[in-house]
Design an enzyme around this catalytic site. Structure first.
Site, PDB file in Angstrom:
ATOM      1  N   ASP A   1       0.869  -1.177   0.000  1.00  7.78           N
ATOM      2  CA  ASP A   1       0.000   0.000   0.000  1.00  7.78           C
ATOM      3  C   ASP A   1       0.907   1.229   0.000  1.00  7.78           C
ATOM      4  O   ASP A   1       2.119   1.096  -0.143  1.00  7.78           O
ATOM      5  CB  ASP A   1      -0.925   0.003   1.239  1.00  7.78           C
ATOM      6  CG  ASP A   1      -2.218   0.781   0.973  1.00  7.78           C
ATOM      7  OD1 ASP A   1      -2.123   1.976   0.670  1.00  7.78           O
ATOM      8  OD2 ASP A   1      -3.301   0.189   1.054  1.00  7.78           O
TER       9      ASP A   1
ATOM     10  N   HIS B   1       5.692  28.334 -11.892  1.00  9.22           N
ATOM     11  CA  HIS B   1       6.343  27.589 -12.959  1.00  9.22           C
ATOM     12  C   HIS B   1       6.617  26.136 -12.575  1.00  9.22           C
ATOM     13  O   HIS B   1       6.272  25.236 -13.342  1.00  9.22           O
ATOM     14  CB  HIS B   1       7.566  28.273 -13.547  1.00  9.22           C
ATOM     15  CG  HIS B   1       7.950  27.570 -14.803  1.00  9.22           C
ATOM     16  ND1 HIS B   1       7.316  27.789 -15.995  1.00  9.22           N
ATOM     17  CD2 HIS B   1       8.774  26.531 -15.007  1.00  9.22           C
ATOM     18  CE1 HIS B   1       7.758  26.936 -16.894  1.00  9.22           C
ATOM     19  NE2 HIS B   1       8.650  26.153 -16.322  1.00  9.22           N
TER      20      HIS B   1
ATOM     21  N   HIS C   1       9.843  34.455 -16.450  1.00  7.11           N
ATOM     22  CA  HIS C   1       9.428  34.544 -17.856  1.00  7.11           C
ATOM     23  C   HIS C   1       7.933  34.842 -17.959  1.00  7.11           C
ATOM     24  O   HIS C   1       7.439  35.088 -19.046  1.00  7.11           O
ATOM     25  CB  HIS C   1       9.819  33.297 -18.657  1.00  7.11           C
ATOM     26  CG  HIS C   1       9.163  32.023 -18.222  1.00  7.11           C
ATOM     27  ND1 HIS C   1       9.801  30.815 -18.269  1.00  7.11           N
ATOM     28  CD2 HIS C   1       7.928  31.760 -17.721  1.00  7.11           C
ATOM     29  CE1 HIS C   1       8.991  29.869 -17.838  1.00  7.11           C
ATOM     30  NE2 HIS C   1       7.850  30.418 -17.489  1.00  7.11           N
ATOM     31  N   HIS C   2       7.229  34.780 -16.827  1.00  8.84           N
ATOM     32  CA  HIS C   2       5.826  35.195 -16.838  1.00  8.84           C
ATOM     33  C   HIS C   2       5.681  36.696 -16.601  1.00  8.84           C
ATOM     34  O   HIS C   2       4.575  37.188 -16.507  1.00  8.84           O
ATOM     35  CB  HIS C   2       5.040  34.440 -15.762  1.00  8.84           C
ATOM     36  CG  HIS C   2       4.984  32.963 -16.010  1.00  8.84           C
ATOM     37  ND1 HIS C   2       3.991  32.371 -16.734  1.00  8.84           N
ATOM     38  CD2 HIS C   2       5.819  31.965 -15.648  1.00  8.84           C
ATOM     39  CE1 HIS C   2       4.199  31.062 -16.803  1.00  8.84           C
ATOM     40  NE2 HIS C   2       5.312  30.789 -16.145  1.00  8.84           N
TER      41      HIS C   2
HETATM   42  C1  HEM Z   1       9.228  23.956 -23.293  1.00  9.43           C
HETATM   43  C2  HEM Z   1       8.510  24.191 -22.248  1.00  9.43           C
HETATM   44  C3  HEM Z   1       7.785  25.496 -21.899  1.00  9.43           C
HETATM   45  C4  HEM Z   1       8.160  26.783 -22.097  1.00  9.43           C
HETATM   46  C5  HEM Z   1       9.451  27.272 -22.722  1.00  9.43           C
HETATM   47  C6  HEM Z   1       7.109  27.626 -21.564  1.00  9.43           C
HETATM   48  C7  HEM Z   1       7.110  29.017 -21.564  1.00  9.43           C
HETATM   49  C8  HEM Z   1       6.071  29.809 -21.113  1.00  9.43           C
HETATM   50  C9  HEM Z   1       6.090  31.236 -21.035  1.00  9.43           C
HETATM   51  C10 HEM Z   1       7.268  32.115 -21.427  1.00  9.43           C
HETATM   52  C11 HEM Z   1       4.879  31.658 -20.561  1.00  9.43           C
HETATM   53  C12 HEM Z   1       4.450  33.083 -20.272  1.00  9.43           C
HETATM   54  C13 HEM Z   1       3.699  33.658 -21.390  1.00  9.43           C
HETATM   55  C14 HEM Z   1       3.089  34.978 -21.001  1.00  9.43           C
HETATM   56  O1  HEM Z   1       2.341  35.039 -20.025  1.00  9.43           O
HETATM   57  O2  HEM Z   1       3.384  35.956 -21.712  1.00  9.43           O
HETATM   58  C15 HEM Z   1       4.101  30.502 -20.319  1.00  9.43           C
HETATM   59  C16 HEM Z   1       2.807  30.509 -19.822  1.00  9.43           C
HETATM   60  C17 HEM Z   1       2.144  29.394 -19.350  1.00  9.43           C
HETATM   61  N1  HEM Z   1       2.590  28.089 -19.459  1.00  9.43           N
HETATM   62 FE1  HEM Z   1       4.319  27.496 -20.376  1.00  9.43          FE
HETATM   63  N2  HEM Z   1       6.123  26.856 -21.091  1.00  9.43           N
HETATM   64  C18 HEM Z   1       6.504  25.535 -21.262  1.00  9.43           C
HETATM   65  C19 HEM Z   1       5.799  24.433 -20.883  1.00  9.43           C
HETATM   66  C20 HEM Z   1       4.619  24.457 -20.174  1.00  9.43           C
HETATM   67  C21 HEM Z   1       3.975  23.314 -19.608  1.00  9.43           C
HETATM   68  C22 HEM Z   1       4.513  21.901 -19.700  1.00  9.43           C
HETATM   69  C23 HEM Z   1       2.846  23.745 -18.999  1.00  9.43           C
HETATM   70  C24 HEM Z   1       1.779  22.974 -18.247  1.00  9.43           C
HETATM   71  C25 HEM Z   1       1.550  21.711 -18.317  1.00  9.43           C
HETATM   72  C26 HEM Z   1       2.765  25.167 -19.182  1.00  9.43           C
HETATM   73  C27 HEM Z   1       1.738  25.959 -18.699  1.00  9.43           C
HETATM   74  C28 HEM Z   1       1.679  27.299 -18.821  1.00  9.43           C
HETATM   75  C29 HEM Z   1       0.601  28.100 -18.300  1.00  9.43           C
HETATM   76  C30 HEM Z   1      -0.598  27.603 -17.496  1.00  9.43           C
HETATM   77  C31 HEM Z   1       0.893  29.412 -18.642  1.00  9.43           C
HETATM   78  C32 HEM Z   1       0.023  30.635 -18.452  1.00  9.43           C
HETATM   79  C33 HEM Z   1       0.026  31.170 -17.100  1.00  9.43           C
HETATM   80  C34 HEM Z   1      -0.862  32.379 -17.026  1.00  9.43           C
HETATM   81  O3  HEM Z   1      -0.384  33.475 -17.309  1.00  9.43           O
HETATM   82  O4  HEM Z   1      -2.048  32.238 -16.646  1.00  9.43           O
HETATM   83  N3  HEM Z   1       3.861  25.576 -19.900  1.00  9.43           N
HETATM   84  N4  HEM Z   1       4.849  29.384 -20.659  1.00  9.43           N
HETATM   85 CU   LIG Z   2       6.450  29.244 -16.711  1.00 13.58          CU
END
Ligand code: HEM
Ligand SMILES: [Cu+2]
Lengths: 526, 284
Positions: free
Chosen positions: A106, A253, A302-303
């Site tokens: 378990d 992140h 990066h956000h």
């Molecule tokens: C190669 C991999 C990844 C890179 C380089 C990446 C890069 C980024 C970047 C730069 C943003 C910000 C964009 C903005 O708000 O202007 C973002 C937003 C986001 N990413 Fe990714 N990401 C990756 C993978 C993932 C994965 C695997 C997930 C989830 C399973 C994910 C979920 C999100 C979410 C939820 C946001 C939006 C958050 C929000 O502002 O509400 N990302 N990503």
């Molecule tokens: Cu991120």
């Protein structure tokens, strides 16, 4: 992997029955089932919110909901999907599968395991009930940025306490998984022999332990800023709203990797099974997972490229983020290399896993595009970002969950999933998913902001297309319900212990459905 | 081949978790109602706390019984060790959020507020200094908390309590039960004195220094960091008290006393947090 399996056909369940059985259970399979049912219910609730959003966005202008309610819906859709649907679903998989995969009787802390699950319904009650209190649910977006989140009504406080409760649940669940994996493996099951799903969950659990408390800190500061006059996020008092974003994304992140690493694990179980070849580059998969997890702590800003951070900060976070593409690329390469010259068949789980590789990788690429600071300054907070994270979350996390559900359904129910209906579910989902989210890239590039109930006329066509796709996608998910109910009620072909020809691992050595107690005496893995 | 691995204890179905869940639901919704002045907030809130305490008594009591009944073998013991370690790590990360906030405002946001456009347009004449209640011109003045009075003495208390606890542990290892009990009592006493001083310090801050929770960012970080630390000292002292009563009841053997060790780890963790607090909140 060869294993000596002691006789264990005695399948008894003792203790309370009826509802009390589920409330008091300490059995990892019962608890896993409850996690999955809960998460599917939350998925449908979040889905209804999403469809309301898409109905409003079907045409420009305001038709279906008031803007206030619209914002509440986007916020709660995000919170419910992240904390209510995706995360609990993966924990459900962990509960069911990790003990069986490592030959444990378990989870390490079975009673605490029960509590981890039963904390979720109270949190869900707080979240959903917040729609009905004066002022409604929080409408600050799932990221809960101040100053908006400081100004919201009591719905915001309910969200804060819901997050606290879910955080407690996650931390306990994560500690349970860490200890189970480290301490409960059967003799001979060395770390580097563990199925990759256990590895990815181990690393995910560390991420959870490290970042859930940080989120708790962030929302606690929100609470005291709201009610006790502190100034954490108030510049007049010497604080800074941007500080919240730093703390939130330090959690946020790693959180996105919490939602994708177990998905990588599931896909890494399925592809070898249907390619009938061992996973290519097992060790490199483990190292890649660990690198992704470590890197995920140094990319959070990066956000925040548009918050006015210094150039050096922008460059650091941009390059660090781009670096994550390397281990992620290793993974995609290994999956494809596993398929290379394999003797492949495409039963439903394999279809989902293959689909996952295609669509998730697109989301990864758009992530890289988002990560390039000068580009992100253009597309931040537009529909491009919405497209990106739905490609990784829906086509990544959710598709892998479906892949895993079809793959292990025979082990859970003793019945093979209906291939015809399962394939219909896959193709409908894949097509409607792309109809919904692909146009969002164009909308974002053309400048349509996210989290708005109304938009300029030039965006009308793509929005209408996306809304049609969304309703198609939503309806397609009911097909899955049908498959599961059919199998659970004993319909369909009986599943043998090894339900798929090429499936490897200890879970396939016990009968289907798995008896209530498995591996009470540990198997020996050679 | 079962002889290679001792059987792992899996508890029977238990009613306690659901009590805990209901308790937290009451606690959370009671707090929300209280904070927003709707409904019987305090009542629901304290009902939740009462239920939580009841749940902990029952649950931990059962764990103690199982442990005394010899149901936990070496493997369960190891599970407890891993879990306590990672639990403390999660607590470290919780404090890290607040320490991070403190560093951020001191190193980044206050200097930014006092330079460039912020200073030229928004907050004219604001200069960066610490302690600060921010640039809001009508904020009430306050006196910051000095380091070398009560806080320094409190540091001494906690450091000494670390020593007495280790002394108690040595007593346990060498089966000198008297030393064990005395060491525990001394540790608890030091912890309680620490808390007393802390409470006095808060009174002093409010009545003499005008240093309040709403004294800008200094008040915010000061009270949340020291407050959460004080809460952890309280929890640690309660854990120590439980250990004391268990010692009196004859529990623990030199080779089997994980609950005691876990408490000691926790206490040392609280100690270390205090040292950081003393340096960055009170001193520098
Ligand atoms: C190669 C991999 C990844 C890179 C380089 C990446 C890069 C980024 C970047 C730069 C943003 C910000 C964009 C903005 O708000 O202007 C973002 C937003 C986001 N990413 Fe990714 N990401 C990756 C993978 C993932 C994965 C695997 C997930 C989830 C399973 C994910 C979920 C999100 C979410 C939820 C946001 C939006 C958050 C929000 O502002 O509400 N990302 N990503
Ligand atoms: Cu991120």
């Amino acid at each position: 992997m060869a294993a000596v399996i002691p006789d264990q056909l005695h399948d008894h369940h003792h203790g309370p029955t009826g509802l009390m059985r589920w409330i008091t259970t300490t059995n990892h399979k019962d608890i896993g089932t409850m996690y999955m049912i809960f998460s599917f219910v939350m998925f449908l609730a979040g889905g209804v919110m999403a469809l309301t959003i898409r109905a409003e966005l079907f045409q420009p202008g305001l038709q279906v909901v008031e803007p206030e309610l619209f914002n509440q819906l986007t916020t709660l859709h995000g919170l419910v999907m992240v904390f209510g649907a995706i995360m609990p679903a993966f924990v459900g998989f962990a509960n069911w599968m990790i003990p069986m995969m490592i030959g444990a009787s378990d989870m390490a802390f079975a009673r605490m395991n029960n509590w981890s699950f039963w904390l979720l319904p109270p949190a869900a009650i707080l979240l959903i009930a917040s729609f009905f209190v004066p002022g409604g649910a929080t409408a600050a977006g799932w990221t809960l940025y101040p100053p908006l989140s400081i100004q919201m009504g009591m719905g915001m406080d309910m969200a804060i306490f819901a997050i606290h409760i879910m955080g407690i649940s996650s931390i306990m669940g994560a500690i349970n998984i860490v200890v189970t994996v480290l301490n409960m493996r059967a003799p001979g099951m060395t770390m580097m022999k563990m199925p990759l799903f256990c590895w990815t969950w181990l690393i995910t659990a560390y991420l959870l332990i490290a970042v859930m408390p940080v989120l708790a800190g962030a929302v606690t500061m929100l609470l005291t800023d709201r009610h006790f006059g502190t100034s954490f996020f108030n510049a007049a008092g010497g604080g800074d709203p941007v500080l919240y974003q730093h703390i939130f994304w330090f959690f946020g992140h790693p959180e996105v990797y919490i939602m994708i690493l177990p998905a990588f694990g599931i896909v890494s179980q399925i592809i070898p099974a249907f390619a009938r070849k061992p996973l290519f580059g097992y060790a490199s998969m483990v190292y890649a997972t660990a690198s992704i997890a470590i890197l995920s702590f140094v990319v959070w800003a990066h956000h925040m490229f548009t918050t006015g951070m210094p150039l050096a900060g922008q460059l650091f976070f941009m390059y660090a983020t781009l670096l994550i593409a390397v281990p992620t690329g290793v993974k995609v390469f290994n999956w494809v290399a596993t398929m290379w010259r394999g003797s492949m068949t495409f039963e439903t789980p394999m279809l989902w896993a293959t689909g996952f590789i295609f669509v998730f990788t697109m989301g990864g690429f758009t992530g890289l595009i988002c990560a390039i600071a000068p580009i992100d300054i253009q597309i931040h907070d537009t529909y491009y970002v919405v497209a990106h994270f739905h490609y990784v979350l829906v086509a990544g996390s959710l598709f892998s969950l479906y892949a895993g559900a079809y793959y292990w359904l025979p082990k859970w129910t003793g019945r093979m999933p209906d291939e015809r209906i399962g394939k219909l579910h896959f193709w409908a989902s894949l097509i409607f998913f792309n109809i919904t989210f692909f146009p969002m890239h164009f909308l974002g590039l053309a400048g349509m902001p996210r989290r708005v109930p109304d938009y300029a006329l030039q965006f009308a066509d793509f929005n209408m297309l996306a809304s049609i796709g969304a309703f198609g996608f939503g309806l397609s998910q009911l097909i899955f319900l049908w498959v599961v109910i059919k199998a659970a009620r004993g319909g369909g072909e009986k599943a043998p212990a090894r339900s798929w020809e090429g499936a490897e691992g200890l879970e396939w050595t016990v009968p289907s459905p798995a008896p209530h107690h498995t591996f009470e005496e540990a198997p020996v893995v050679k | 081949m079962s002889h290679t691995l001792e059987k792992y204890f899996v508890p029977e179905p238990s009613i306690y978790p659901i009590f805990g869940s209901v308790a937290l639901l009451l606690f959370g919704s009671g707090a929300v109602m209280w904070l927003n002045d709707v409904g019987p907030g305090p009542l629901v809130f304290f009902l939740g706390i009462a239920l939580l305490i009841y749940m902990m008594f029952g649950w931990f009591g059962q764990v103690v019984k199982e442990s005394q009944g010899g149901q936990y073998g070496k493997r369960v013991d190891l599970s407890f060790r891993w879990s306590m370690g990672w639990f403390i790590f999660s607590e470290v990360m919780f404090f890290a959020a607040f320490f991070g906030a403190l560093f951020y405002v001191r190193v980044l946001s206050l200097p930014w507020l006092a330079t460039g456009e912020n200073e030229a347009v928004l907050w004219q004449g604001f200069t960066q200094e610490w302690p600060s209640s921010g640039p809001y011109p009508y904020a009430e003045a306050f006196t910051p908390m000095g380091a070398w009075g009560i806080p320094a003495f409190n540091t001494l208390l906690l450091l000494t309590s670390g020593v007495t606890l280790t002394w108690a542990h040595h007593g346990l290892l060498k089966n000198r039960r008297d030393q064990l009990a005395k060491g525990l009592l001394a540790t608890i006493a030091l912890g309680v004195i620490f808390l007393g001083f802390q409470i006095y310090e808060y009174f002093h801050a409010y009545s003499d220094l005008n240093l309040r929770l709403d004294s800008g960012i200094y008040g915010s970080t000061f009270y949340l960091l020291t407050g959460f630390h004080g809460l952890h000292v309280t929890i640690g002292a309660i854990m120590l008290a439980v250990m004391y009563f268990r010692v009196r009841a004859g529990h623990f053997r030199p080779d089997n006393h994980f609950a005691f060790e876990a408490t000691a780890w926790y206490w040392h963790f609280v100690d270390v947090v205090w040292l950081f607090l003393f340096v960055v909140v009170y001193w520098l």
